[in-house]
Design an enzyme around this catalytic site. Structure first.
Site, PDB file in Angstrom:
ATOM      1  N   HIS A  36       0.817  -1.226   0.000  1.00 20.23           N
ATOM      2  CA  HIS A  36       0.000   0.000   0.000  1.00 20.23           C
ATOM      3  C   HIS A  36       0.851   1.276   0.000  1.00 20.23           C
ATOM      4  O   HIS A  36       0.304   2.372  -0.065  1.00 20.23           O
ATOM      5  CB  HIS A  36      -0.934   0.034   1.212  1.00 20.23           C
ATOM      6  CG  HIS A  36      -1.859  -1.150   1.294  1.00 20.23           C
ATOM      7  ND1 HIS A  36      -2.689  -1.514   0.262  1.00 20.23           N
ATOM      8  CD2 HIS A  36      -2.064  -2.060   2.285  1.00 20.23           C
ATOM      9  CE1 HIS A  36      -3.379  -2.598   0.613  1.00 20.23           C
ATOM     10  NE2 HIS A  36      -3.008  -2.954   1.834  1.00 20.23           N
TER      11      HIS A  36
HETATM   12 ZN   LIG Z   1      -3.491  -7.601   3.116  1.00 18.61          ZN
END
Ligand SMILES: [Zn+2]
Length: 324
Positions: free
Chosen positions: A141
């Protein structure tokens, strides 16, 4: 070609990357976070005990340097991590905001710098040995100017850009089988023709990053509650298709164990056996197509995660990349 490990004498090294710095230990505060921040040492303990190997037979990474981090991240973003509130936001763990930043640097940021160094080293080892595993990493992320979802540094883009320096013609396929959409590296690589993205993720959970979805070439959003049969059938049919189409020179496999049925965040219903089957499908295809593969850890937040991951890795080492 993927080399086979046929015997493991005491002098033989296997391309498993691990550091004692991977585990995040902060005087018990870490126990209050859903992420098992000590799973890395547990996985290594499980593997070393099962195979009778010690640290000297595996590879220990250096910490990622400032120059490594600047290959992807902006100086401003790195400076922003000197603020404990920013770290707390990225870790989604408010208690960290009140901890002095020096302590967070030493206890947390240091760990993820070593994890990033592990992915850089893992890329090299995968190309040399045909396969490698970084027992941490897969912080999918993290973007260039923004962390999120417990991801501070984009270890995969950093490892890949370092690898491109010596292998400019290499093509890379990222196979992301963590429960969450891999939006960080997607937003960094964007349309880079050298990198293709294969992502199977639960579309009902974080991060819902529509902009990053445009960069997924092999795109398989699934729904909460998906079970073993549907999931492994999808993986078994789609992985060979992607390999034939992308023809990568290196696979980076994010083996998130948060697809597990008892995981608190993943929302999927995959058994421990299903996870082992998934990992086996990825590795056996890499072997069959003769493509080097680096596995990185990704998410996994259940108390059983370390045992599930350790069991699957031992299975791969014994039965897919060679007998031990
Ligand atoms: Zn994950």
């Amino acid at each position: 070609m993927v080399s086979k490990v046929n015997s493991l004498d005491q002098n033989k090294k296997i391309p498993i990357v691990f550091s004692l710095y991977y585990d995040i230990v902060m005087g018990g505060v870490e126990e209050l976070h859903p992420f098992d921040s000590k799973k890395y040492g547990k996985v290594f303990g499980y593997i070393s005990e099962s195979l009778g190997i010690d640290e000297k037979q595996t590879f220990s990474p250096e910490s990622a340097t400032e120059d490594d981090l600047l290959m992807v991240h902006s100086k401003d973003y790195l400076v922003s991590l000197r603020n404990s509130e920013n770290i707390a936001k990225i870790a989604e763990f408010e208690m960290l905001a009140s901890i002095p930043n020096d302590i967070l640097q030493e206890k947390l940021i240091k760990s993820v710098k070593y994890a990033t160094g592990g992915t850089i080293l893992g890329c090299k080892l995968a190309l040399k040995y045909g396969w490698a595993m970084n027992l941490s990493g897969g912080y999918h992320h993290a973007k260039a100017n923004e962390g999120g979802g417990f991801c501070f540094f984009a270890d995969i883009p950093i490892g890949v850009f370092r690898t491109f320096e010596k292998n400019p013609d290499l093509s890379v396929l990222i196979v992301d089988l963590d429960a969450h959409q891999g939006n960080g590296y997607a937003s960094i690589f964007k349309d880079d023709p050298r990198v293709s993205i294969f992502d199977v993720y639960n579309q009902d959970i974080y991060p819902h990053d529509e902009a990053a979805k445009r960069y997924i070439r092999f795109h398989y959003p699934v729904s909460s509650g998906i079970g073993d049969d549907e999931y492994t059938t999808l993986i078994a049919s789609s992985i060979p298709e992607a390999l034939k189409s992308a023809k990568p020179g290196l696979i980076i496999y994010i083996a998130g164990a948060d697809i597990f049925e008892d995981d608190t965040l993943g929302g999927m219903c995959i058994s421990a056996n299903g996870i082992q089957k998934r990992d086996e499908i990825v590795f056996s295809n890499a072997v069959a197509y003769g493509i080097p593969v680096l596995m990185v850890s990704g998410g996994g937040y259940a108390k059983e995660t370390a045992t599930i991951t350790g069991t699957s890795i031992v299975h791969i080492l014994k039965n897919v990349v060679g007998s031990l």
